[in-house]
Design a protein around this motif. Structure first.
Motif, PDB file in Angstrom:
ATOM      1  N   ASN A 141      18.911 -34.427 -14.599  1.00  0.00           N
ATOM      2  CA  ASN A 141      18.193 -35.526 -13.661  1.00  0.00           C
ATOM      3  C   ASN A 141      18.327 -36.512 -13.435  1.00  0.00           C
ATOM      4  O   ASN A 141      17.960 -37.476 -14.187  1.00  0.00           O
ATOM      5  CB  ASN A 141      16.809 -35.404 -14.548  1.00  0.00           C
ATOM      6  N   ALA A 142      18.286 -37.001 -11.937  1.00  0.00           N
ATOM      7  CA  ALA A 142      18.712 -37.714 -11.459  1.00  0.00           C
ATOM      8  C   ALA A 142      17.547 -39.174 -11.885  1.00  0.00           C
ATOM      9  O   ALA A 142      17.898 -40.320 -12.132  1.00  0.00           O
ATOM     10  CB  ALA A 142      18.897 -38.684 -10.807  1.00  0.00           C
ATOM     11  N   ASP A 143      16.732 -39.437 -12.299  1.00  0.00           N
ATOM     12  CA  ASP A 143      15.645 -40.437 -12.178  1.00  0.00           C
ATOM     13  C   ASP A 143      15.714 -40.815 -13.986  1.00  0.00           C
ATOM     14  O   ASP A 143      16.022 -42.063 -14.747  1.00  0.00           O
ATOM     15  CB  ASP A 143      14.008 -39.740 -12.977  1.00  0.00           C
ATOM     16  N   SER A 144      16.624 -39.373 -15.378  1.00  0.00           N
ATOM     17  CA  SER A 144      16.163 -39.613 -15.942  1.00  0.00           C
ATOM     18  C   SER A 144      17.819 -40.021 -17.206  1.00  0.00           C
ATOM     19  O   SER A 144      17.752 -40.189 -18.281  1.00  0.00           O
ATOM     20  CB  SER A 144      15.568 -38.672 -16.749  1.00  0.00           C
ATOM     21  N   GLY A 145      18.804 -39.396 -16.300  1.00  0.00           N
ATOM     22  CA  GLY A 145      20.070 -39.191 -17.091  1.00  0.00           C
ATOM     23  C   GLY A 145      20.000 -38.539 -17.691  1.00  0.00           C
ATOM     24  O   GLY A 145      21.233 -38.400 -18.754  1.00  0.00           O
ATOM     25  N   VAL A 146      19.484 -37.210 -17.789  1.00  0.00           N
ATOM     26  CA  VAL A 146      19.672 -36.482 -19.116  1.00  0.00           C
ATOM     27  C   VAL A 146      19.502 -35.252 -18.859  1.00  0.00           C
ATOM     28  O   VAL A 146      19.111 -35.000 -17.664  1.00  0.00           O
ATOM     29  CB  VAL A 146      18.222 -36.729 -20.477  1.00  0.00           C
ATOM     30  N   PRO A 147      20.912 -34.673 -18.903  1.00  0.00           N
ATOM     31  CA  PRO A 147      20.962 -33.171 -18.689  1.00  0.00           C
ATOM     32  C   PRO A 147      20.407 -31.520 -18.850  1.00  0.00           C
ATOM     33  O   PRO A 147      19.541 -32.608 -20.407  1.00  0.00           O
ATOM     34  CB  PRO A 147      22.375 -33.106 -19.584  1.00  0.00           C
ATOM     35  N   ASN A 148      19.716 -31.163 -18.230  1.00  0.00           N
ATOM     36  CA  ASN A 148      18.682 -29.771 -19.109  1.00  0.00           C
ATOM     37  C   ASN A 148      19.620 -28.630 -18.431  1.00  0.00           C
ATOM     38  O   ASN A 148      19.376 -28.258 -17.022  1.00  0.00           O
ATOM     39  CB  ASN A 148      17.566 -30.593 -17.865  1.00  0.00           C
ATOM     40  N   PRO A 149      20.155 -27.894 -19.468  1.00  0.00           N
ATOM     41  CA  PRO A 149      19.389 -27.867 -20.765  1.00  0.00           C
ATOM     42  C   PRO A 149      20.734 -29.415 -21.431  1.00  0.00           C
ATOM     43  O   PRO A 149      21.707 -29.576 -20.896  1.00  0.00           O
ATOM     44  CB  PRO A 149      19.655 -26.418 -21.424  1.00  0.00           C
ATOM     45  N   LEU A 150      19.969 -29.953 -22.363  1.00  0.00           N
ATOM     46  CA  LEU A 150      20.814 -30.451 -22.570  1.00  0.00           C
ATOM     47  C   LEU A 150      21.546 -29.557 -24.228  1.00  0.00           C
ATOM     48  O   LEU A 150      21.418 -29.257 -25.352  1.00  0.00           O
ATOM     49  CB  LEU A 150      19.890 -31.863 -23.386  1.00  0.00           C
ATOM     50  N   ARG A 151      23.125 -30.131 -24.051  1.00  0.00           N
ATOM     51  CA  ARG A 151      23.449 -28.599 -25.231  1.00  0.00           C
ATOM     52  C   ARG A 151      23.660 -30.115 -26.654  1.00  0.00           C
ATOM     53  O   ARG A 151      25.233 -30.741 -26.151  1.00  0.00           O
ATOM     54  CB  ARG A 151      25.086 -28.697 -23.826  1.00  0.00           C
ATOM     55  N   ILE A 152      23.470 -29.080 -27.348  1.00  0.00           N
ATOM     56  CA  ILE A 152      24.486 -29.967 -28.283  1.00  0.00           C
ATOM     57  C   ILE A 152      25.172 -29.371 -28.952  1.00  0.00           C
ATOM     58  O   ILE A 152      25.032 -28.741 -29.979  1.00  0.00           O
ATOM     59  CB  ILE A 152      23.153 -30.292 -29.744  1.00  0.00           C
ATOM     60  N   GLY A 153      26.439 -30.050 -29.367  1.00  0.00           N
ATOM     61  CA  GLY A 153      27.536 -29.678 -30.073  1.00  0.00           C
ATOM     62  C   GLY A 153      27.151 -30.091 -31.826  1.00  0.00           C
ATOM     63  O   GLY A 153      26.586 -31.389 -32.360  1.00  0.00           O
ATOM     64  N   SER A 154      26.782 -28.914 -32.913  1.00  0.00           N
ATOM     65  CA  SER A 154      26.479 -29.009 -34.819  1.00  0.00           C
ATOM     66  C   SER A 154      27.761 -27.837 -34.852  1.00  0.00           C
ATOM     67  O   SER A 154      28.540 -26.955 -34.734  1.00  0.00           O
ATOM     68  CB  SER A 154      25.307 -28.658 -34.733  1.00  0.00           C
ATOM     69  N   GLU A 155      28.106 -27.843 -36.381  1.00  0.00           N
ATOM     70  CA  GLU A 155      28.841 -26.947 -37.072  1.00  0.00           C
ATOM     71  C   GLU A 155      28.158 -25.454 -37.390  1.00  0.00           C
ATOM     72  O   GLU A 155      28.102 -24.901 -36.773  1.00  0.00           O
ATOM     73  CB  GLU A 155      28.738 -27.807 -38.405  1.00  0.00           C
ATOM     74  N   GLY A 156      27.436 -25.593 -39.113  1.00  0.00           N
ATOM     75  CA  GLY A 156      26.806 -24.888 -39.547  1.00  0.00           C
ATOM     76  C   GLY A 156      27.827 -24.308 -40.864  1.00  0.00           C
ATOM     77  O   GLY A 156      27.163 -23.285 -41.576  1.00  0.00           O
ATOM     78  N   TYR A 157      28.314 -25.511 -41.175  1.00  0.00           N
ATOM     79  CA  TYR A 157      29.156 -25.385 -42.645  1.00  0.00           C
ATOM     80  C   TYR A 157      28.537 -26.558 -43.652  1.00  0.00           C
ATOM     81  O   TYR A 157      29.789 -26.886 -44.468  1.00  0.00           O
ATOM     82  CB  TYR A 157      30.234 -25.566 -42.898  1.00  0.00           C
ATOM     83  N   TYR A 158      27.118 -27.194 -43.780  1.00  0.00           N
ATOM     84  CA  TYR A 158      27.376 -28.187 -43.689  1.00  0.00           C
ATOM     85  C   TYR A 158      25.268 -28.631 -43.978  1.00  0.00           C
ATOM     86  O   TYR A 158      24.716 -29.281 -43.981  1.00  0.00           O
ATOM     87  CB  TYR A 158      27.367 -29.885 -43.006  1.00  0.00           C
ATOM     88  N   PRO A 159      24.965 -27.894 -44.936  1.00  0.00           N
ATOM     89  CA  PRO A 159      23.584 -28.132 -45.665  1.00  0.00           C
ATOM     90  C   PRO A 159      23.519 -28.507 -46.436  1.00  0.00           C
ATOM     91  O   PRO A 159      23.859 -29.061 -47.417  1.00  0.00           O
ATOM     92  CB  PRO A 159      23.822 -26.001 -46.525  1.00  0.00           C
ATOM     93  N   PRO A 160      22.189 -29.205 -46.209  1.00  0.00           N
ATOM     94  CA  PRO A 160      21.058 -28.983 -45.741  1.00  0.00           C
ATOM     95  C   PRO A 160      20.980 -29.339 -44.551  1.00  0.00           C
ATOM     96  O   PRO A 160      20.027 -28.944 -44.116  1.00  0.00           O
ATOM     97  CB  PRO A 160      19.511 -29.391 -46.761  1.00  0.00           C
ATOM     98  N   PHE A 161      21.606 -30.130 -43.933  1.00  0.00           N
ATOM     99  CA  PHE A 161      21.970 -30.118 -42.116  1.00  0.00           C
ATOM    100  C   PHE A 161      22.328 -29.614 -41.562  1.00  0.00           C
ATOM    101  O   PHE A 161      21.515 -29.815 -40.431  1.00  0.00           O
ATOM    102  CB  PHE A 161      23.374 -31.700 -42.769  1.00  0.00           C
ATOM    103  N   ASN A 162      23.148 -28.510 -41.596  1.00  0.00           N
ATOM    104  CA  ASN A 162      23.345 -28.167 -40.378  1.00  0.00           C
ATOM    105  C   ASN A 162      24.310 -26.322 -41.337  1.00  0.00           C
ATOM    106  O   ASN A 162      24.878 -26.227 -42.319  1.00  0.00           O
ATOM    107  CB  ASN A 162      23.983 -28.466 -39.426  1.00  0.00           C
ATOM    108  N   PHE A 163      23.906 -25.223 -41.034  1.00  0.00           N
ATOM    109  CA  PHE A 163      24.398 -24.127 -41.664  1.00  0.00           C
ATOM    110  C   PHE A 163      23.277 -22.587 -40.414  1.00  0.00           C
ATOM    111  O   PHE A 163      23.273 -23.089 -39.530  1.00  0.00           O
ATOM    112  CB  PHE A 163      23.387 -23.785 -43.063  1.00  0.00           C
ATOM    113  N   VAL A 164      23.809 -21.498 -40.533  1.00  0.00           N
ATOM    114  CA  VAL A 164      23.571 -20.297 -40.066  1.00  0.00           C
ATOM    115  C   VAL A 164      22.944 -19.808 -40.695  1.00  0.00           C
ATOM    116  O   VAL A 164      23.235 -19.165 -41.646  1.00  0.00           O
ATOM    117  CB  VAL A 164      25.001 -20.276 -39.135  1.00  0.00           C
TER     118      VAL A 164
END
Length: 254
Positions: free
Chosen positions: A24-47
């Protein structure tokens, strides 16, 4: 926290609805906003059992996307490749409990912190482990972390064993193949509450090795960084952050 993890059952965690990738040219934020995370660091990120990324990091990312009025597309990525994948354009931001350090600032930019972090040793209860006497000990930690960097400079005659996943370090400590783990105290706090962690305890002082935990973006994406900072300030002010915090910890981690 990497290359896309096939073993997580879901390499790409998709949003509920799909849209074209636009900025969005007005906001400068992609849509969708793609977020990278891990999945092996509970309770912060897990699957979870359905293959979806969950945890404190994920809840914060979703709250920020909601505040920014964009869809949130979550991408599971191995930790040791998480910054290269950001720079290669696989996602727009990293929300994966990444410590803010001067070394990482050479290649990425960080938002304001979204929680605070101290690093601790955990060892067997009554085992006599002394952090001041590491020579001859085997200490485990996750590779490419501030804990690993500290051990490389300060571990003396210790054998340092590096792990791709924090969860693998827990397995070796529980099996007594390690004398201790050196890691984020909040992550260790969670593991010590489990059955596997019952025979272990925090040993010695806490080490403050970073400037807090932030969201990493590419250096050229300064507008996105600013918008994320504004969204973070908003969820702190309106109580959203406190509600997320309370899901995981009985005390503030900010």
């Amino acid at each position: 926290m990497k290359r896309i993890i096939v073993g997580l059952m879901a390499v790409l965690i998709a949003p509920l609805t799909f849209s074209a990738y636009v900025v969005n040219a007005d906001s400068g934020v992609p849509n969708p906003l793609r977020i990278g995370s891990e999945g092996y660091y509970p309770p912060f990120n897990f699957v979870d059992q359905s293959g979806k990324l969950k945890g404190f990091d994920i809840d914060i990312a979703l709250a920020l996307c909601e505040r920014l009025k964009v869809e949130c597309k979550l991408v599971a990525q191995d930790w040791d490749g998480i910054i290269p994948a950001l720079l290669a354009g696989k996602y727009d931001a990293i929300v994966a409990s990444m410590s803010i350090t001067d070394e990482r600032r050479k290649v990425v930019s960080f938002t304001d912190k979204y929680y605070s972090n101290k690093v601790r040793f955990v060892a067997a209860k009554g085992g006599g482990f002394d952090p001041a006497k590491l020579a001859g000990k085997t200490v485990g930690t996750q590779r490419a972390t501030i804990a690993a960097s500290w051990l490389a400079k300060n571990a003396g005659g210790a054998k340092v064993k590096l792990y791709d996943k924090q969860t693998d370090a827990y397995l070796d400590l529980a099996a007594r193949r390690l004398d201790a783990i050196f890691a984020d105290g909040l992550v260790l706090h969670e593991w010590l509450k489990t059955k596997a962690g019952a025979g272990f305890e925090v040993v010695g002082d806490a080490y403050e090795l970073d400037e807090g935990i932030g969201i990493a973006v590419r250096k050229e994406d300064n507008t996105l960084r600013q918008r994320l900072n504004a969204a973070l300030a908003a969820i702190l002010a309106d109580g959203t952050y406190a509600k997320i915090n309370a899901r995981y910890f009985p005390f503030s981690i900010y």
